[in-house]
Design an enzyme around this catalytic site. Structure first.
Site, PDB file in Angstrom:
ATOM      1  N   GLY A  43       0.768  -1.235   0.000  1.00 41.21           N
ATOM      2  CA  GLY A  43       0.000   0.000   0.000  1.00 41.21           C
ATOM      3  C   GLY A  43       0.798   1.283   0.000  1.00 41.21           C
ATOM      4  O   GLY A  43       0.273   2.340   0.347  1.00 41.21           O
ATOM      5  N   GLY A  44       2.068   1.237  -0.377  1.00 38.63           N
ATOM      6  CA  GLY A  44       2.866   2.450  -0.385  1.00 38.63           C
ATOM      7  C   GLY A  44       2.450   3.422  -1.472  1.00 38.63           C
ATOM      8  O   GLY A  44       1.720   3.066  -2.401  1.00 38.63           O
ATOM      9  N   ASN A  52       4.749  -3.903  -7.991  1.00 39.84           N
ATOM     10  CA  ASN A  52       5.104  -4.886  -6.969  1.00 39.84           C
ATOM     11  C   ASN A  52       5.570  -6.209  -7.573  1.00 39.84           C
ATOM     12  O   ASN A  52       6.540  -6.805  -7.085  1.00 39.84           O
ATOM     13  CB  ASN A  52       3.901  -5.148  -6.076  1.00 39.84           C
ATOM     14  CG  ASN A  52       4.148  -4.872  -4.599  1.00 39.84           C
ATOM     15  OD1 ASN A  52       3.310  -5.153  -3.765  1.00 39.84           O
ATOM     16  ND2 ASN A  52       5.288  -4.313  -4.261  1.00 39.84           N
ATOM     17  N   ASN A 111       1.392  -9.052  -0.260  1.00 43.59           N
ATOM     18  CA  ASN A 111       2.510  -8.278   0.268  1.00 43.59           C
ATOM     19  C   ASN A 111       1.970  -7.118   1.100  1.00 43.59           C
ATOM     20  O   ASN A 111       1.206  -6.306   0.585  1.00 43.59           O
ATOM     21  CB  ASN A 111       3.372  -7.763  -0.892  1.00 43.59           C
ATOM     22  CG  ASN A 111       4.566  -6.938  -0.445  1.00 43.59           C
ATOM     23  OD1 ASN A 111       5.044  -6.083  -1.169  1.00 43.59           O
ATOM     24  ND2 ASN A 111       5.061  -7.183   0.751  1.00 43.59           N
ATOM     25  N   ARG A 192       7.889   6.002  -9.287  1.00 44.33           N
ATOM     26  CA  ARG A 192       6.959   5.937  -8.163  1.00 44.33           C
ATOM     27  C   ARG A 192       6.458   7.331  -7.766  1.00 44.33           C
ATOM     28  O   ARG A 192       5.294   7.495  -7.398  1.00 44.33           O
ATOM     29  CB  ARG A 192       7.619   5.245  -6.973  1.00 44.33           C
ATOM     30  CG  ARG A 192       7.802   3.750  -7.143  1.00 44.33           C
ATOM     31  CD  ARG A 192       6.486   2.990  -7.103  1.00 44.33           C
ATOM     32  NE  ARG A 192       5.829   3.051  -5.824  1.00 44.33           N
ATOM     33  CZ  ARG A 192       5.885   2.109  -4.887  1.00 44.33           C
ATOM     34  NH1 ARG A 192       6.591   1.012  -5.104  1.00 44.33           N
ATOM     35  NH2 ARG A 192       5.223   2.237  -3.758  1.00 44.33           N
ATOM     36  N   HIS A 270      11.527  -5.161   2.906  1.00 49.48           N
ATOM     37  CA  HIS A 270      10.091  -5.398   2.791  1.00 49.48           C
ATOM     38  C   HIS A 270       9.704  -5.961   1.426  1.00 49.48           C
ATOM     39  O   HIS A 270       8.549  -6.321   1.220  1.00 49.48           O
ATOM     40  CB  HIS A 270       9.359  -4.074   3.046  1.00 49.48           C
ATOM     41  CG  HIS A 270       7.905  -4.199   3.360  1.00 49.48           C
ATOM     42  ND1 HIS A 270       7.417  -5.034   4.340  1.00 49.48           N
ATOM     43  CD2 HIS A 270       6.807  -3.590   2.831  1.00 49.48           C
ATOM     44  CE1 HIS A 270       6.099  -4.931   4.409  1.00 49.48           C
ATOM     45  NE2 HIS A 270       5.710  -4.072   3.500  1.00 49.48           N
ATOM     46  N   TRP A 271      10.653  -6.022   0.498  1.00 55.72           N
ATOM     47  CA  TRP A 271      10.362  -6.439  -0.873  1.00 55.72           C
ATOM     48  C   TRP A 271      11.120  -7.716  -1.233  1.00 55.72           C
ATOM     49  O   TRP A 271      12.004  -7.713  -2.084  1.00 55.72           O
ATOM     50  CB  TRP A 271      10.766  -5.351  -1.860  1.00 55.72           C
ATOM     51  CG  TRP A 271       9.881  -4.150  -1.879  1.00 55.72           C
ATOM     52  CD1 TRP A 271       8.598  -4.056  -1.434  1.00 55.72           C
ATOM     53  CD2 TRP A 271      10.234  -2.860  -2.391  1.00 55.72           C
ATOM     54  NE1 TRP A 271       8.119  -2.786  -1.630  1.00 55.72           N
ATOM     55  CE2 TRP A 271       9.103  -2.027  -2.213  1.00 55.72           C
ATOM     56  CE3 TRP A 271      11.377  -2.330  -2.971  1.00 55.72           C
ATOM     57  CZ2 TRP A 271       9.092  -0.693  -2.605  1.00 55.72           C
ATOM     58  CZ3 TRP A 271      11.371  -1.008  -3.360  1.00 55.72           C
ATOM     59  CH2 TRP A 271      10.238  -0.204  -3.182  1.00 55.72           C
TER      60      TRP A 271
END
Length: 290
Positions: A43-44, A52, A111, A192, A270-271
């Protein structure tokens, strides 16, 4: 297999009164009978299904009918005002999308935010779910030792609260996502940032954020309290250096979910699907295939 590009895999469908955008690819000649895997992104700011998981799609499409779904309020899907907590709203939309596409059951990769949606899918629509692979998931993780809000969540709030978010704020946010800072390239920051500052994207982000701020729905987002009801096989995956949903958040889920196992990626934030792509792909394909 022909090259899988954003454009060649892009699809839209009407489901639950929404237009949902997704990407789809499948093994050549086996699109009908191949098992289905649905991937739900985090959700960034500026996040989408393709940002993603786009780089993972070619590997998964060799084995599964694979759908990367822009969740409501993200990507090219509709950005509605929500009438319930986000996880429940998005799960209902994904369940309706499955009905629209004639998909009886699917395995899920979720994720972060998408992990919370995947858990809600298993709780509210259990017959539609096969196995769950959760990557630093939201809702079901509880930070036992790390401070809350975490560094990643603070950076997220800073970006979303800014009247005019800057590229520097985006770089700071992405830098917290990754252990390997070399992947935070100028091109990634620009891509992004351009997406995240689009007015439609900002509206979606604000509506998603408002659903988490509504006290009437707060308890519905505490998925860890319901995790004991998940009967599906669950693979929890975590980057050891995750600064968004830290590794200690896995412990309650691991103890509570009856059929859970945990894989930790070293030197990873986180990825995992990006930083440890080959290992992640092998792990996921094996989990869903056996």
């Amino acid at each position: 297999m022909a090259e899988l590009t954003y454009e060649s895999t892009s699809r839209t469908a009407k489901a639950a009164g929404l237009t949902l955008h997704y990407h789809e690819a499948a093994p050549a000649g086996r699109a009908v009978e191949a098992p289905v895997v649905i991937m739900l992104h985090g959700g960034g700011p500026g996040a989408s299904a393709w940002s993603n998981f786009g780089r993972n799609l070619p590997v998964f499409a060799e084995h599964f009918r694979t759908l990367l779904v822009d969740q409501p309020c993200f990507g090219r899907s509709d950005k509605p005002e929500l009438d319930k907590d986000y996880f429940s709203f998005s799960a209902a939309a994904v369940a309706a999308l499955m009905d629209e596409l004639g998909i009886r059951q699917a395995h899920f990769i979720g994720n972060s935010l998408g992990g919370g949606t995947s858990v809600r899918m298993a709780l509210d629509h259990p017959d539609k779910v096969g196995k769950l692979l959760l990557m630093g998931p939201g809702g079901v993780s509880v930070n036992l030792f790390a401070p809350d809000p975490t560094e990643g969540i603070k950076r997220l709030f800073e970006f979303n609260a800014s009247p005019e978010p800057t590229r520097e704020q985006m770089r700071a946010f992405l830098g917290v996502m990754a252990y390997d800072q070399s992947i935070v390239t100028d091109e990634l920051v620009e891509e992004r940032w351009a997406s995240a500052t689009d007015p439609d994207t900002r509206l979606g982000g604000a509506r998603m954020g408002a659903s988490f701020a509504d006290p009437a729905w707060a308890e519905d987002t505490m998925l860890w309290r319901e995790a004991h009801r998940i009967t599906h096989p669950v693979l929890l995956t975590w980057g050891r250096e995750d600064r968004v949903n830290p590794l200690d958040g896995a412990l309650v889920a691991l103890k509570t979910i009856p059929d859970a196992r945990l894989h930790v990626f070293p030197h990873c934030g986180h990825w995992a699907q990006t930083e440890r792509a080959d290992e992640f792909n092998r792990l996921a394909v094996d989990f869903f295939s056996h």
